[in-house]
Design a protein around this motif. Structure first.
Motif, PDB file in Angstrom:
ATOM      1  N   LYS A 239      -5.993  -1.123  11.092  1.00 50.64           N
ATOM      2  CA  LYS A 239      -7.395  -1.394  11.396  1.00 50.64           C
ATOM      3  C   LYS A 239      -8.183  -1.342  10.092  1.00 50.64           C
TER       4      LYS A 239
ATOM      5  N   THR B 156       1.449   3.364  -2.231  1.00 54.82           N
ATOM      6  CA  THR B 156       0.952   4.533  -2.968  1.00 54.82           C
ATOM      7  C   THR B 156      -0.328   5.069  -2.314  1.00 54.82           C
ATOM      8  N   GLY B 157      -0.676   4.543  -1.148  1.00 54.92           N
ATOM      9  CA  GLY B 157      -1.957   4.888  -0.523  1.00 54.92           C
ATOM     10  C   GLY B 157      -1.887   6.132   0.352  1.00 54.92           C
ATOM     11  N   ASP B 158      -3.057   6.485   0.833  1.00 52.81           N
ATOM     12  CA  ASP B 158      -3.234   7.695   1.638  1.00 52.81           C
ATOM     13  C   ASP B 158      -2.501   7.613   2.986  1.00 52.81           C
ATOM     14  N   LEU B 159      -2.605   6.480   3.643  1.00 54.69           N
ATOM     15  CA  LEU B 159      -1.985   6.358   4.970  1.00 54.69           C
ATOM     16  C   LEU B 159      -0.460   6.420   4.873  1.00 54.69           C
TER      17      LEU B 159
ATOM     18  N   SER C  69      -0.656  -1.871   4.763  1.00 47.43           N
ATOM     19  CA  SER C  69      -1.417  -0.622   4.726  1.00 47.43           C
ATOM     20  C   SER C  69      -2.304  -0.637   3.481  1.00 47.43           C
ATOM     21  N   VAL C  70      -3.122  -1.660   3.419  1.00 49.19           N
ATOM     22  CA  VAL C  70      -4.032  -1.845   2.277  1.00 49.19           C
ATOM     23  C   VAL C  70      -5.436  -2.108   2.813  1.00 49.19           C
TER      24      VAL C  70
ATOM     25  N   ARG D 273       0.416  10.117   4.283  1.00 52.16           N
ATOM     26  CA  ARG D 273       0.154  11.075   5.373  1.00 52.16           C
ATOM     27  C   ARG D 273       0.857  10.715   6.677  1.00 52.16           C
TER      28      ARG D 273
ATOM     29  N   VAL E 138      -1.939  -7.935  -5.064  1.00 53.77           N
ATOM     30  CA  VAL E 138      -2.041  -8.833  -3.903  1.00 53.77           C
ATOM     31  C   VAL E 138      -2.616 -10.200  -4.263  1.00 53.77           C
TER      32      VAL E 138
ATOM     33  N   LEU F 111       3.130  -4.953  -7.287  1.00 50.34           N
ATOM     34  CA  LEU F 111       2.626  -6.258  -6.829  1.00 50.34           C
ATOM     35  C   LEU F 111       1.109  -6.186  -6.739  1.00 50.34           C
TER      36      LEU F 111
ATOM     37  N   GLY G 219       0.826  -1.221   0.000  1.00 46.19           N
ATOM     38  CA  GLY G 219       0.000   0.000   0.000  1.00 46.19           C
ATOM     39  C   GLY G 219       0.851   1.258   0.000  1.00 46.19           C
TER      40      GLY G 219
END
Ligand code: NAD
Length: 490
Positions: free
Chosen positions: A150, A12-15, A119-120, A18, A88, A86, A10
């Protein structure tokens, strides 16, 4: 700290953008990363390493509490970062990933210590854990660890299934379940405040405490998370995890020594001792609400049902309040009131401990009353401990009167690490004190499960409350039954 590879699903994700990259950068600035460190970022898209490092740099400039200076050369930090595409659900991709990790391990002379950070979206957690096992990624001579975000399951059954799948690849002591509330300064401080101070320790029980109030109120509405939130509600998003964790941290008893194992053991005893609610008692102890249109900061805001992306007629909860009892000899008869809600009057996460007040009528002859002592632990947005006691003031027309006096301890927020910095640092070091153990998570779901079932069977009214208010009146009644009231802004 041992040399290792940080494998981020994850990337490239938001979490990641940030929280995770800024946390790694701040740890780097403080010299808290291993000397030899490899970060492999994973995402579905093809991205060149250079572009990926550029994205990480951009996130530091935008979100890090200490932003890199204009023109600063970030190469020493960013040179650890590589990107690998990748999907998943493609087993082949994991084998290729293993090759990429091993290449970097050889280049840098790293031992095969691997930390996998998921983080996905939660629907991928099981598949990734299984693939880590089957592809050989998890077969290391060094250590392996898993950080998982979570939500941990949607209910008791799905949480158990997820845990079984994680256990196929990881032992319990290799799993770090993030509950970012446990990374917050004041939640971590609770342990010291209560356990390291004999004066506070002496009164931390049913003899002296009348009730405990734990509030996490937000002024924001559902924002961009409608699809997730409309399925989760306040009960899953905040109550089952964060509020129950804060409750455990507040109520835990003193262990013989402070160790990760002992703290978790003490927390487990508390959640185990929570008096279960059943379908018959849920109505008496739980209040559900949903925000209606109202006003916040002088501006009108729409009700939950009219928020973009919310299912028309949704009966999801955006507010939950509960009265809980801990069947432990030290807490007999002390109600713990928990509440959380969106679109409430104030943004505030705090614990208010109200002490018993046997002196209330001491000044009756003078027509005065004393107020109960309060200990207020503010977790967010302030980080502060206040103690309210009775003092004498002569401000009122020359006449001495008793009035509450406030003693404050403010934490200097400008130097504080963020929750994610603390938690990632602990995981790199193998310290699981401030991560949720499976026992805690399972017992929390077990307690919440009848409440979820009662919500689903429509056994509880869904009280509307105006946006910008303190929640439905029914939540005040929950306390009034015991002669208590919510302490709003004492
Ligand atoms: P996001 O949607 O922004 O990012 C998801 C990531 O998953 C991206 O990097 C994407 O490339 C990757 N991805 C999606 N499908 C994939 C696939 N088939 N194969 C491989 N990778 C794939 O999500 P997010 O907001 O960063 O959240 C990540 C996790 O963190 C979730 O579990 C979420 O519940 C949790 N979380 C997020 C926040 C937050 O503030 N964003 C807060 C708390 C918890």
């Amino acid at each position: 700290m041992e040399a290792m590879t940080f494998v981020l699903f994850g990337a490239t994700g938001d979490l990641a953008k940030r929280k995770i990259y800024p946390a790694l950068y701040n740890l780097y600035l403080d010299g808290k990363l291993p000397e030899a460190f490899s970060v492999i970022g994973l995402g579905r898209r093809e991205i060149a390493d250079e572009k990926f490092r550029g994205n990480v740099e951009q996130s530091l400039r935008q979100f890090s509490r200490r932003s890199p200076a204009e023109g600063e050369d970030l190469t020493p930090f960013l040179s650890s970062f590589r990107y690998h595409p990748l999907d998943v659900s493609h087993p082949d991709d994991y084998r290729k990933l293993l090759g990429a990790i091993e290449t970097r391990e050889r280049e840098l002379g790293l031992p095969d210590n691997r930390l996998f950070y998921l983080s996905v979206a939660p629907e991928f957690f099981d598949a990734i854990a299984v693939q880590i096992q089957e592809s050989g990624l998890g077969s290391t001579r060094g250590w392996k660890r898993l950080i998982i975000e979570k939500p941990f399951g949607h209910d008791l059954q799905t949480a158990r299934e997820l845990n079984d799948n994680l256990n196929r690849a990881f032992e319990e002591d290799e799993i770090y379940r993030i509950d970012h509330y446990l990374g917050k300064t004041m939640v971590q401080n609770l342990e010291t405040l209560v356990l390291a101070n004999p004066v506070i320790q002496a009164v931390w029980n049913k003899e002296h405490i009348s009730n405990v109030q734990i509030t996490a109120s937000e002024t924001v509405g559902v924002e961009e998370r409608a699809a997730y939130y409309d399925q989760a509600g306040a009960i899953r998003d905040m109550f089952q995890n964060h509020l129950l964790q804060v409750l455990m941290m507040t109520a835990m008893r003193r262990p013989s020594q402070i160790t990760a194992g002992n703290i978790r053991e003490e927390k487990r005893k508390i959640i185990e001792a929570l008096r279960p609610v059943s379908k018959n008692t849920v109505q008496e102890n739980i209040v559900r609400g949903q925000y209606a249109a109202g006003e916040l900061g002088g501006k009108p805001v729409v009700g939950y049902a009219n928020e973009p992306g919310i299912f028309p007629g949704s009966n999801n909860d955006t507010f939950v309040a509960a009265r809980l009892w801990i069947d432990h000899p030290d807490w007999a008869g002390v109600p713990f009131y928990l509440r959380t809600g969106k679109r409430m009057a104030a943004k505030s996460t705090r614990i208010v401990v109200e002490f018993k007040n046997p002196t209330e009528d001491l000044y009756a002859a003078k027509n005065e009353k004393t107020a109960p002592n309060l200990l207020i632990i503010e977790i967010n947005p302030n980080e502060k401990i206040s103690f309210l006691f009775n003092g004498k003031s002569s401000r009122t027309e020359g006449e001495s009167r008793i009035e509450p006096v406030e003693m404050n301890f403010w934490v200097d927020q400008s130097v504080l690490p963020e929750a994610y910095e603390r938690l990632i640092f602990d995981a790199l070091n193998g310290d699981a004190t401030f991560f949720a153990h499976w026992h805690e998570v399972e017992l929390a779901w077990q307690w919440v499960q009848p409440v979820l079932e009662a919500f689903e069977a429509d056994l509880l009214p869904l009280h509307p409350y105006a946006a910008g208010s303190n929640g439905p009146d029914a939540s005040d009644k929950l306390l009034q039954e015991q002669g208590h009231e919510w302490w709003l802004d004492p």
